[in-house]
Design a protein around this motif. Structure first.
Motif, PDB file in Angstrom:
ATOM      1  N   GLY A 147       1.163   0.520  -7.249  1.00 33.06           N
ATOM      2  CA  GLY A 147       0.921   2.056  -7.575  1.00 33.06           C
ATOM      3  C   GLY A 147       0.366   2.324  -8.974  1.00 33.06           C
ATOM      4  N   PRO A 148       1.286   1.916 -10.040  1.00 29.52           N
ATOM      5  CA  PRO A 148       0.755   2.052 -11.358  1.00 29.52           C
ATOM      6  C   PRO A 148      -0.407   1.472 -11.603  1.00 29.52           C
ATOM      7  N   PHE A 149      -0.608   0.094 -11.114  1.00 27.50           N
ATOM      8  CA  PHE A 149      -1.785  -0.587 -11.477  1.00 27.50           C
ATOM      9  C   PHE A 149      -3.188  -0.106 -10.935  1.00 27.50           C
ATOM     10  N   ILE A 150      -3.018   0.266  -9.686  1.00 24.92           N
ATOM     11  CA  ILE A 150      -4.165   0.766  -8.970  1.00 24.92           C
ATOM     12  C   ILE A 150      -4.379   2.212  -9.645  1.00 24.92           C
ATOM     13  N   ASN A 151      -3.463   3.000  -9.942  1.00 28.74           N
ATOM     14  CA  ASN A 151      -3.778   4.335 -10.827  1.00 28.74           C
ATOM     15  C   ASN A 151      -4.402   4.146 -12.046  1.00 28.74           C
ATOM     16  N   GLY A 152      -3.974   3.061 -12.779  1.00 31.19           N
ATOM     17  CA  GLY A 152      -4.628   3.015 -14.041  1.00 31.19           C
ATOM     18  C   GLY A 152      -5.864   2.519 -14.028  1.00 31.19           C
ATOM     19  N   VAL A 153      -6.539   1.746 -13.102  1.00 31.58           N
ATOM     20  CA  VAL A 153      -7.723   1.125 -12.987  1.00 31.58           C
ATOM     21  C   VAL A 153      -8.729   2.400 -12.542  1.00 31.58           C
ATOM     22  N   LEU A 154      -8.414   2.746 -11.235  1.00 31.92           N
ATOM     23  CA  LEU A 154      -9.056   3.908 -10.948  1.00 31.92           C
ATOM     24  C   LEU A 154      -9.151   4.978 -11.685  1.00 31.92           C
ATOM     25  N   ASP A 155      -8.275   5.264 -12.633  1.00 38.63           N
ATOM     26  CA  ASP A 155      -8.538   6.476 -13.495  1.00 38.63           C
ATOM     27  C   ASP A 155      -9.374   6.277 -14.416  1.00 38.63           C
ATOM     28  N   ARG A 156      -9.358   4.991 -14.972  1.00 38.37           N
ATOM     29  CA  ARG A 156     -10.484   4.765 -16.033  1.00 38.37           C
ATOM     30  C   ARG A 156     -11.849   4.752 -15.613  1.00 38.37           C
ATOM     31  N   ILE A 157     -11.843   4.281 -14.181  1.00 46.95           N
ATOM     32  CA  ILE A 157     -13.303   4.501 -13.557  1.00 46.95           C
ATOM     33  C   ILE A 157     -13.654   5.929 -13.111  1.00 46.95           C
ATOM     34  N   ARG A 158     -12.759   6.527 -12.784  1.00 45.16           N
ATOM     35  CA  ARG A 158     -12.997   8.091 -12.447  1.00 45.16           C
ATOM     36  C   ARG A 158     -13.649   8.837 -13.805  1.00 45.16           C
ATOM     37  N   VAL A 159     -12.848   8.511 -15.008  1.00 49.70           N
ATOM     38  CA  VAL A 159     -13.338   9.283 -16.178  1.00 49.70           C
ATOM     39  C   VAL A 159     -14.691   8.892 -16.548  1.00 49.70           C
ATOM     40  N   GLN A 160     -15.306   7.719 -16.020  1.00 45.37           N
ATOM     41  CA  GLN A 160     -16.892   7.388 -16.127  1.00 45.37           C
ATOM     42  C   GLN A 160     -17.838   7.939 -15.437  1.00 45.37           C
ATOM     43  N   TYR A 161     -17.180   8.357 -14.217  1.00 42.89           N
ATOM     44  CA  TYR A 161     -17.972   8.718 -13.135  1.00 42.89           C
ATOM     45  C   TYR A 161     -17.815  10.294 -12.626  1.00 42.89           C
ATOM     46  N   GLU A 162     -16.788  10.980 -13.144  1.00 42.95           N
ATOM     47  CA  GLU A 162     -16.657  12.233 -12.641  1.00 42.95           C
ATOM     48  C   GLU A 162     -17.441  13.099 -13.416  1.00 42.95           C
ATOM     49  N   ALA A 212     -11.306   2.963  -2.688  1.00 43.36           N
ATOM     50  CA  ALA A 212     -11.220   3.939  -3.471  1.00 43.36           C
ATOM     51  C   ALA A 212     -12.435   4.014  -4.238  1.00 43.36           C
ATOM     52  N   VAL A 213     -13.045   3.167  -4.869  1.00 37.66           N
ATOM     53  CA  VAL A 213     -14.121   3.163  -5.742  1.00 37.66           C
ATOM     54  C   VAL A 213     -15.483   3.464  -4.795  1.00 37.66           C
ATOM     55  N   PHE A 214     -15.583   2.844  -3.726  1.00 39.45           N
ATOM     56  CA  PHE A 214     -16.490   3.215  -2.787  1.00 39.45           C
ATOM     57  C   PHE A 214     -16.508   4.659  -2.537  1.00 39.45           C
ATOM     58  N   GLU A 215     -15.331   5.339  -2.217  1.00 41.36           N
ATOM     59  CA  GLU A 215     -15.214   6.687  -1.944  1.00 41.36           C
ATOM     60  C   GLU A 215     -15.599   7.629  -3.250  1.00 41.36           C
ATOM     61  N   MET A 216     -15.210   7.097  -4.589  1.00 42.25           N
ATOM     62  CA  MET A 216     -15.507   8.016  -5.791  1.00 42.25           C
ATOM     63  C   MET A 216     -17.232   7.651  -5.880  1.00 42.25           C
ATOM     64  N   LEU A 217     -17.827   6.864  -5.611  1.00 44.28           N
ATOM     65  CA  LEU A 217     -19.201   6.533  -5.920  1.00 44.28           C
ATOM     66  C   LEU A 217     -20.017   7.111  -4.654  1.00 44.28           C
ATOM     67  N   HIS A 218     -19.680   6.994  -3.765  1.00 38.23           N
ATOM     68  CA  HIS A 218     -20.449   7.487  -2.469  1.00 38.23           C
ATOM     69  C   HIS A 218     -20.212   8.455  -1.479  1.00 38.23           C
ATOM     70  N   LEU A 219     -19.072   9.037  -1.541  1.00 43.69           N
ATOM     71  CA  LEU A 219     -18.601  10.110  -0.885  1.00 43.69           C
ATOM     72  C   LEU A 219     -18.252  11.234  -1.510  1.00 43.69           C
ATOM     73  N   SER A 220     -19.202  12.094  -1.763  1.00 45.99           N
ATOM     74  CA  SER A 220     -19.197  13.220  -2.604  1.00 45.99           C
ATOM     75  C   SER A 220     -18.200  14.292  -2.138  1.00 45.99           C
ATOM     76  N   ASP A 221     -17.922  14.426  -0.618  1.00 44.63           N
ATOM     77  CA  ASP A 221     -17.216  15.429  -0.120  1.00 44.63           C
ATOM     78  C   ASP A 221     -15.576  15.320  -0.331  1.00 44.63           C
ATOM     79  N   ILE A 222     -15.253  13.856  -0.988  1.00 46.94           N
ATOM     80  CA  ILE A 222     -13.824  13.608  -1.295  1.00 46.94           C
ATOM     81  C   ILE A 222     -13.815  13.588  -2.812  1.00 46.94           C
ATOM     82  N   PRO A 223     -12.981  14.620  -3.526  1.00 45.32           N
ATOM     83  CA  PRO A 223     -12.618  14.542  -4.693  1.00 45.32           C
ATOM     84  C   PRO A 223     -12.027  13.109  -5.209  1.00 45.32           C
TER      85      PRO A 223
END
Length: 137
Positions: free
Chosen positions: A121-136, A89-100
């Motif tokens: 589910g909750p663990f993955i969601n929490g970590v990825l959402d914190r990363i999303r906020v920094q890079y979106e 998921a982090v790879f997608e968020m950082l390097h695949l701009s065609d995927i929201p």
């Protein structure tokens, strides 16, 4: 199941195997595709390869982010399934701009529910959402 979901699930399985064997060997990926990907469509195979290659090439950067944003967790102590789902998921968020980013996170959470524990589910969601906020944007 869609092509991309199938690619993500196969990428998880391949990365999990590499992680447990402590290798990032190209021949092992080729063997994995031969064993598990005989009936894959070309788009599924291509996206699988993009994910696996992308995670392996950017693993240090991805792991550093996971270490930084997973509160009270070191990457080495995370369950291997959760760790590899989040790497994808982090790879997608950082390097695949065609995927929201929200799609990458939702897919990761759903795959975590399928392959991980009830807490994945909750663990993955929490970590990825914190990363999303920094890079979106």
């Amino acid at each position: 199941m869609g092509d991309r979901r199938k690619s993500r699930e196969l990428a998880l399985q391949a990365l999990f195997a590499l992680d447990l064997n402590k290798t990032d060997s190209r021949p092992q990926i080729d063997d994995f595709i031969e064993q598990h990907g005989g009936d894959l469509s070309e788009p599924t195979r291509h996206f699988f390869q993009t994910l696996v290659d992308g995670v392996l090439e950017n693993r240090k950067e991805i792991d550093d982010l996971l270490d930084q944003w997973a509160k009270n967790w070191k990457i080495s102590r995370m369950p291997a399934v959760d760790r590899n789902i989040m790497r994808i998921a982090v790879f997608e968020m950082l390097h695949l701009s065609d995927i929201p980013p929200s799609v990458s996170i939702n897919e990761a959470v759903e795959i975590g529910k399928k392959f991980g524990t009830r807490d994945s589910g909750p663990f993955i969601n929490g970590v990825l959402d914190r990363i999303r906020v920094q890079y979106e944007p």
